[in-house]
Every structure is written in structure tokens, then in C-alpha cells.
Motif scaffolding. Structure first.
Motif, PDB file in Angstrom:
ATOM      1  N   PRO A   1      -6.500  52.813 -35.647  1.00 26.99           N
ATOM      2  CA  PRO A   1      -6.322  53.334 -34.375  1.00 26.99           C
ATOM      3  C   PRO A   1      -7.736  53.535 -33.588  1.00 26.99           C
ATOM      4  CG  PRO A   1      -5.303  54.673 -36.045  1.00 26.99           C
ATOM      5  CD  PRO A   1      -6.124  53.440 -37.084  1.00 26.99           C
ATOM      6  N   ALA A   2      -8.834  53.698 -34.439  1.00 32.85           N
ATOM      7  CA  ALA A   2     -10.234  53.494 -33.749  1.00 32.85           C
ATOM      8  C   ALA A   2     -10.625  52.174 -33.472  1.00 32.85           C
ATOM      9  CB  ALA A   2     -11.366  54.355 -34.701  1.00 32.85           C
ATOM     10  N   THR A   3     -10.587  52.007 -32.157  1.00 33.94           N
ATOM     11  CA  THR A   3     -11.039  50.452 -31.866  1.00 33.94           C
ATOM     12  C   THR A   3     -12.224  50.352 -31.002  1.00 33.94           C
ATOM     13  OG1 THR A   3      -9.588  50.496 -29.901  1.00 33.94           O
ATOM     14  CG2 THR A   3      -8.489  49.524 -31.835  1.00 33.94           C
ATOM     15  N   PRO A   4     -12.872  49.255 -31.096  1.00 31.00           N
ATOM     16  CA  PRO A   4     -14.188  49.432 -30.448  1.00 31.00           C
ATOM     17  C   PRO A   4     -14.071  49.073 -28.948  1.00 31.00           C
ATOM     18  CG  PRO A   4     -13.981  47.369 -31.900  1.00 31.00           C
ATOM     19  CD  PRO A   4     -12.858  48.209 -32.173  1.00 31.00           C
ATOM     20  N   CYS A   5     -14.949  49.142 -28.258  1.00 32.57           N
ATOM     21  CA  CYS A   5     -15.014  48.754 -26.726  1.00 32.57           C
ATOM     22  C   CYS A   5     -15.520  47.427 -26.696  1.00 32.57           C
ATOM     23  CB  CYS A   5     -15.995  49.878 -26.063  1.00 32.57           C
ATOM     24  SG  CYS A   5     -17.597  50.086 -26.131  1.00 32.57           S
ATOM     25  N   ALA A   6     -16.268  46.909 -27.529  1.00 31.14           N
ATOM     26  CA  ALA A   6     -16.593  45.626 -27.539  1.00 31.14           C
ATOM     27  C   ALA A   6     -16.655  45.137 -29.003  1.00 31.14           C
ATOM     28  CB  ALA A   6     -18.097  45.459 -26.925  1.00 31.14           C
ATOM     29  N   LEU A   7     -16.217  43.836 -29.047  1.00 29.34           N
ATOM     30  CA  LEU A   7     -16.210  43.124 -30.610  1.00 29.34           C
ATOM     31  C   LEU A   7     -16.479  41.667 -30.441  1.00 29.34           C
ATOM     32  CD1 LEU A   7     -15.707  43.182 -33.535  1.00 29.34           C
ATOM     33  CD2 LEU A   7     -13.085  43.199 -33.109  1.00 29.34           C
TER      34      LEU A   7
ATOM     35  N   ASP B   1     -28.167  33.975 -45.205  1.00 30.48           N
ATOM     36  CA  ASP B   1     -27.025  33.345 -45.684  1.00 30.48           C
ATOM     37  C   ASP B   1     -25.666  33.776 -44.937  1.00 30.48           C
ATOM     38  OD1 ASP B   1     -26.969  35.785 -46.530  1.00 30.48           O
ATOM     39  OD2 ASP B   1     -26.262  35.571 -48.597  1.00 30.48           O
ATOM     40  N   THR B   2     -25.945  34.165 -43.617  1.00 29.07           N
ATOM     41  CA  THR B   2     -24.784  34.608 -42.797  1.00 29.07           C
ATOM     42  C   THR B   2     -24.040  33.298 -42.349  1.00 29.07           C
ATOM     43  OG1 THR B   2     -26.127  36.558 -42.018  1.00 29.07           O
ATOM     44  CG2 THR B   2     -24.307  35.571 -40.533  1.00 29.07           C
ATOM     45  N   GLY B   3     -22.767  33.305 -42.244  1.00 28.24           N
ATOM     46  CA  GLY B   3     -21.777  32.156 -41.850  1.00 28.24           C
ATOM     47  C   GLY B   3     -21.073  32.530 -40.599  1.00 28.24           C
ATOM     48  N   ALA B   4     -21.111  33.892 -40.299  1.00 28.11           N
ATOM     49  CA  ALA B   4     -20.282  34.334 -39.108  1.00 28.11           C
ATOM     50  C   ALA B   4     -20.929  35.774 -38.899  1.00 28.11           C
ATOM     51  CB  ALA B   4     -19.035  34.473 -39.252  1.00 28.11           C
ATOM     52  N   LEU B   5     -20.849  36.277 -37.530  1.00 24.16           N
ATOM     53  CA  LEU B   5     -21.460  37.555 -37.423  1.00 24.16           C
ATOM     54  C   LEU B   5     -20.527  38.244 -36.455  1.00 24.16           C
ATOM     55  CD1 LEU B   5     -24.359  39.060 -37.904  1.00 24.16           C
ATOM     56  CD2 LEU B   5     -24.866  38.464 -35.260  1.00 24.16           C
ATOM     57  N   LEU B   6     -20.384  39.726 -36.496  1.00 21.68           N
ATOM     58  CA  LEU B   6     -19.773  40.595 -35.555  1.00 21.68           C
ATOM     59  C   LEU B   6     -20.616  41.165 -34.810  1.00 21.68           C
ATOM     60  CD1 LEU B   6     -16.212  41.299 -37.294  1.00 21.68           C
ATOM     61  CD2 LEU B   6     -16.759  39.544 -35.677  1.00 21.68           C
ATOM     62  N   LEU B   7     -20.616  41.662 -33.675  1.00 22.81           N
ATOM     63  CA  LEU B   7     -21.380  42.488 -33.065  1.00 22.81           C
ATOM     64  C   LEU B   7     -20.417  43.554 -32.428  1.00 22.81           C
ATOM     65  CD1 LEU B   7     -24.303  43.394 -32.186  1.00 22.81           C
ATOM     66  CD2 LEU B   7     -23.970  41.801 -30.130  1.00 22.81           C
ATOM     67  N   ILE B   8     -20.685  44.744 -32.542  1.00 21.30           N
ATOM     68  CA  ILE B   8     -19.554  45.813 -32.321  1.00 21.30           C
ATOM     69  C   ILE B   8     -20.248  47.123 -31.644  1.00 21.30           C
ATOM     70  CG2 ILE B   8     -17.618  47.138 -33.091  1.00 21.30           C
ATOM     71  CD1 ILE B   8     -18.244  45.348 -35.949  1.00 21.30           C
TER      72      ILE B   8
ATOM     73  N   SER C   1     -18.989  28.180 -31.417  1.00 20.42           N
ATOM     74  CA  SER C   1     -17.938  29.211 -30.737  1.00 20.42           C
ATOM     75  C   SER C   1     -18.394  30.590 -31.156  1.00 20.42           C
ATOM     76  CB  SER C   1     -16.545  28.870 -31.434  1.00 20.42           C
ATOM     77  OG  SER C   1     -16.106  27.879 -31.645  1.00 20.42           O
ATOM     78  N   PHE C   2     -18.364  31.247 -29.828  1.00 18.32           N
ATOM     79  CA  PHE C   2     -18.608  32.727 -29.853  1.00 18.32           C
ATOM     80  C   PHE C   2     -17.747  33.436 -28.733  1.00 18.32           C
ATOM     81  CE2 PHE C   2     -21.744  30.442 -27.089  1.00 18.32           C
ATOM     82  CZ  PHE C   2     -21.614  31.170 -26.211  1.00 18.32           C
ATOM     83  N   GLY C   3     -17.497  34.682 -29.100  1.00 20.85           N
ATOM     84  CA  GLY C   3     -16.650  35.325 -27.737  1.00 20.85           C
ATOM     85  C   GLY C   3     -16.311  36.773 -28.221  1.00 20.85           C
ATOM     86  N   HIS C   4     -15.244  36.988 -27.407  1.00 19.25           N
ATOM     87  CA  HIS C   4     -14.454  38.341 -27.493  1.00 19.25           C
ATOM     88  C   HIS C   4     -13.451  38.333 -28.359  1.00 19.25           C
ATOM     89  CE1 HIS C   4     -16.940  38.145 -23.774  1.00 19.25           C
ATOM     90  NE2 HIS C   4     -15.873  37.480 -23.284  1.00 19.25           N
ATOM     91  N   ALA C   5     -13.828  38.717 -29.781  1.00 14.50           N
ATOM     92  CA  ALA C   5     -13.042  38.384 -30.905  1.00 14.50           C
ATOM     93  C   ALA C   5     -11.869  39.488 -30.686  1.00 14.50           C
ATOM     94  CB  ALA C   5     -13.627  38.371 -32.163  1.00 14.50           C
ATOM     95  N   GLY C   6     -12.060  40.846 -30.227  1.00 18.05           N
ATOM     96  CA  GLY C   6     -11.112  41.747 -30.389  1.00 18.05           C
ATOM     97  C   GLY C   6      -9.815  41.526 -29.676  1.00 18.05           C
TER      98      GLY C   6
END
Length: 274
Positions: free
Chosen positions: A57-63, A85-92, A182-187
Motif C-alpha cells: 500500500p505505501a508506494t514511493p513518489c520516485a523509484l 560490490d554494488t551490482g544495482a541501486l535503487l534511489l527512493i 540502463s537506468f530509469g523509473h523502475a516504479g
């Protein structure tokens, strides 16, 4: 009841009419914001977290999603302390009003904690949040450091099929010898897929075109769309028939003739020639 003309016009890229006036409803900016940064061992873990975050239910405004190359670029632009050792990142980003904001941010953080999580960090200050977003905004121009030629496609697939998209992009990169970042708006499943090449290498310029076709075919196989937000214009016009069947295109051309019988509204855009 009847035609939904609002939805018909939105996205038609000026081919059905000219906007002469717009009335906008403004909402107060939320007073609170929480920024989270989640580092993962690999892409599969990150997209698993995306599905969990967007499925509660609680979704972010940016992901925002970063693949491994995008992480390296962001870190090179400004040292943000991303684990090595980061293979992928999320900014939320989670916004809203207290007291509910803290509960929403914690719910998103819980959903982000999947097996491949390396680090989950909350921005302690507004300045730290701005710093994280500055790295994201610098990604596109910083790609020029990797290769002088960049094709940036804003494809989108259902969020649940993001793992297949990212895995398929890796296969296409290896098959054609083209680096893909690749990067972008995963949400909402919208990724900016950047194909990188050197224009001075004729073989690479041939390969990048074949790779692009592969990207589009992959996206359509995953029930996606060739354009998530950048539109069609004339650059993608030749590919519209890959996604939209001939009878539907014929109907779209007939609709355009109703609104634009003289063909003067943004001609040569969006719809391929019959």
C-alpha cells in the motif's frame, strides 16, 4: 459516455489539434520527504525489491533504478559512498505529511529488504538527499565519457517483467558487442536503455542498429511498449507498426483525417505512412 476525447488528445503529439489554453490544478507540495538508497548485489535482487515495493500500500513518489555501469558512473561523478560490490541501486523518495510519512517510509524500507540487499541507507539531511539525486541527474551526460555515440530509448515493460528485460539486455549486449547502460523509473517499468558506440568504427555502427532492433523486439515480447515517456515523433515512427497492428493503425489514420483533413497538424510524426 461516448468518446474519451481527453485521452485521445493526450499523447497525440500535436497531430490531432493545437492547444490554445490550459487550466492547471495546483496542489500543495508535501511538507515531508524521505530519501532512501538501497544497494543490491545484482540486478535481479533490485528488481525483486521493485516488485515488492510497488506491490504494497505505501508506494514511493520516485523509484529510480541504476544498473552496475550506471552505479559506476554515478560514483565517478561524485563519491556518494556506494558500496564497492554494488551490482544495482535503487534511489527512493517517499513524501507526505507526518505522522503517516514515517510509517510509509518504514514500510517501503521493509519491502526493499530482499535477500540480495547490500546496504539500505536513509539520507540524514536535505543536502544529502539532493546529493543523491544530483548523481542520478548527471548519469545521462556522463555517458559521453564512455562512448561518443549514444542511442537512448525509453522503453517500458510491466514491473513484474523487469528482470527479464534487464537479463535480455545483457544478452543483446554480449551478442552485438554493444555496451548497454540502463537506468530509469523502475516504479512503472520505464527504463532508459542507452546503447553506446564509437561512430568512427563502422562495424559498431552496424551492430548498434541491429542491437536496437533486438531491444525493441525484446520489449514487445515482454508485453511492453516502445516508448514510455519520450514519445514517438519521427525517430520511432518506423517502428510503430511493430507494436500496433495494421487494422488499428488504419483506424488511427482515419481518426486523424477527421480532426486534420488537410494534414497540417504536425505532419510526418507519430503514425507511420500507410
Amino acid at each position: 459516455v461516448g468518446y474519451d476525447l481527453t485521452r485521445l488528445f493526450v499523447g497525440s503529439e500535436g497531430t490531432l489539434g493545437v492547444i490554445t489554453r490550459a487550466t492547471l490544478k495546483l496542489l500543495p507540495r508535501p511538507t515531508g520527504l524521505r530519501t532512501l538508497r538501497a544497494a543490491y548485489r545484482d540486478v535481479a535482487s533490485a528488481v525483486e525489491a521493485v516488485a515488492k515495493i510497488m506491490g504494497q500500500p505505501a508506494t514511493p513518489c520516485a523509484l529510480e533504478f541504476f544498473d552496475a555501469d550506471a552505479v559506476v558512473l554515478a560514483q565517478a561523478w561524485r563519491d556518494c559512498g556506494i558500496p564497492a560490490d554494488t551490482g544495482a541501486l535503487l534511489l527512493i523518495d517517499v513524501d507526505g505529511e507526518e505522522p503517516g510519512l514515517s510509517a510509509d517510509a518504514e514500510a517501503v524500507a521493509r519491502a526493499a529488504r530482499v535477500a540480495g540487499l547490500v546496504e539500505l541507507r536513509a539520507a540524514a539531511t536535505h543536502a544529502e538527499s539532493e546529493d543523491l539525486w544530483a548523481a542520478r541527474k548527471a548519469l545521462s551526460p556522463s555517458l559521453r565519457k564512455l562512448a561518443p555515440r549514444k542511442i537512448n530509448e525509453d522503453v517500458a515493460v510491466p514491473v513484474t517483467r523487469l528482470p527479464e528485460l534487464v537479463a535480455g539486455l545483457g544478452e543483446l549486449s554480449r551478442k552485438h558487442g554493444i555496451r548497454i547502460v540502463s537506468f530509469g523509473h523502475a516504479g512503472n517499468g520505464n527504463l532508459h536503455v542507452n546503447l553506446l558506440a564509437d561512430p568512427l568504427e563502422p562495424a559498431q555502427m552496424v551492430a548498434i542498429e541491429a542491437c536496437l532492433h533486438g531491444v525493441f523486439r525484446l520489449v514487445l515480447q515482454l508485453e511492453g511498449t516502445l516508448s514510455g515517456e519520450h514519445g514517438i515523433g519521427f525517430e520511432k515512427r518506423a517502428y510503430v507498426g511493430w507494436e500496433v497492428d495494421a487494422p488499428t493503425l488504419a483506424l488511427m489514420r482515419a481518426i486523424k483525417r477527421v480532426f486534420d483533413p488537410d494534414g497540417i497538424l504536425n505532419p510526418g510524426k507519430t503514425l507511420p505512412a500507410a
